[in-house]
Design an enzyme around this catalytic site. Sequence first.
Site, PDB file in Angstrom:
ATOM      1  N   ARG A   1       3.424  -8.329 -37.400  1.00  0.00           N
ATOM      2  CA  ARG A   1       2.743  -8.522 -36.348  1.00  0.00           C
ATOM      3  C   ARG A   1       2.663 -10.027 -36.148  1.00  0.00           C
ATOM      4  O   ARG A   1       2.437 -10.890 -37.024  1.00  0.00           O
ATOM      5  CB  ARG A   1       1.264  -7.840 -36.267  1.00  0.00           C
TER       6      ARG A   1
ATOM      7  N   THR B   1       0.776 -13.521 -30.671  1.00  0.00           N
ATOM      8  CA  THR B   1       0.968 -12.596 -29.738  1.00  0.00           C
ATOM      9  C   THR B   1       0.096 -11.187 -30.150  1.00  0.00           C
ATOM     10  O   THR B   1       0.087 -10.138 -29.439  1.00  0.00           O
ATOM     11  CB  THR B   1       2.322 -12.180 -29.344  1.00  0.00           C
TER      12      THR B   1
ATOM     13  N   ASP C   1      -5.317  -0.340 -48.599  1.00  0.00           N
ATOM     14  CA  ASP C   1      -3.833  -1.163 -48.006  1.00  0.00           C
ATOM     15  C   ASP C   1      -2.895  -0.118 -48.823  1.00  0.00           C
ATOM     16  O   ASP C   1      -2.568  -0.302 -49.979  1.00  0.00           O
ATOM     17  CB  ASP C   1      -3.698  -2.576 -48.306  1.00  0.00           C
TER      18      ASP C   1
ATOM     19  N   ASP D   1      -0.147  -2.003 -50.841  1.00  0.00           N
ATOM     20  CA  ASP D   1      -0.609  -2.815 -51.994  1.00  0.00           C
ATOM     21  C   ASP D   1      -1.073  -1.736 -53.097  1.00  0.00           C
ATOM     22  O   ASP D   1      -0.647  -2.047 -54.322  1.00  0.00           O
ATOM     23  CB  ASP D   1      -2.009  -3.482 -51.698  1.00  0.00           C
TER      24      ASP D   1
HETATM   25  N1  URA Z   1      -2.436  -0.324 -43.096  1.00  0.00           N
HETATM   26  C1  URA Z   1      -2.931   0.067 -44.322  1.00  0.00           C
HETATM   27  O1  URA Z   1      -2.260  -0.075 -45.316  1.00  0.00           O
HETATM   28  N2  URA Z   1      -4.135   0.360 -44.459  1.00  0.00           N
HETATM   29  C2  URA Z   1      -5.024   0.786 -43.461  1.00  0.00           C
HETATM   30  O2  URA Z   1      -6.144   1.161 -43.595  1.00  0.00           O
HETATM   31  C3  URA Z   1      -4.338   0.504 -42.193  1.00  0.00           C
HETATM   32  C4  URA Z   1      -3.220   0.024 -42.152  1.00  0.00           C
END
Ligand code: URA
Length: 208
Positions: free
Chosen positions: A103, A107, A199, A202
Amino acid sequence: MSPTILTHPLIQHKLTMLRDIDTGVKIFREVVGEIAMLMCYEAMRDLSLEDVKVTTPVSIASSKALSGKKLALVPILRAGLGMVDGILSLVPSAKVAHIGLYRDPETLLPVEYYCKMPHDISERACFILDPMLATGGTAAAAAQYLKDAGARSIKLLTILSAPPGVEKMEQEHPDVEIITCAVDQCLNDHGYIVPGLGDAGDRIFGTK
Ligand code: URA
């Protein structure tokens, strides 16, 4: 098209394991693969079959075999990679395309940094893989990229979804079926799904 939510008890149990903050990297990665495999089973429900004859050790059987479209898996880098092996264990002949999007901080629009597709993408049923459908920005961009490359049959397999992502996909790509295990409440100020699972990248790759 409203999302298809997979309510099978096995999937819901495994989703709870992913949500749990105490689930470590090894189990998290394994369970993402297992859920992806179960999701693929559902996502392939409408593939067409043809009649075939097969010689058994006893006689000739009239049986069924997959016909028509073959599969392309399209993981969105990087978390989507966690879903590939589980599906390949069911469908080893699937081709794997890759879409890398980030991203743009100015923008906030998705920018493509790596894409590699099989040459016959237009003849394949494409499954976009991303464990999380949050804002829907990358999923929508990935679907558009595939359409521009000629893909005509696209499904999005995402383990967890949030309402903004579902709405964006429904508006921009109403022809793309979303297959998910749950639609959570909302996104927080950091764009994380609430209650979510954190995440996904991760937690799959142990980078936190
Ligand atoms: N991407 C992720 O890994 N976790 C989220 O909660 C949202 C986007």
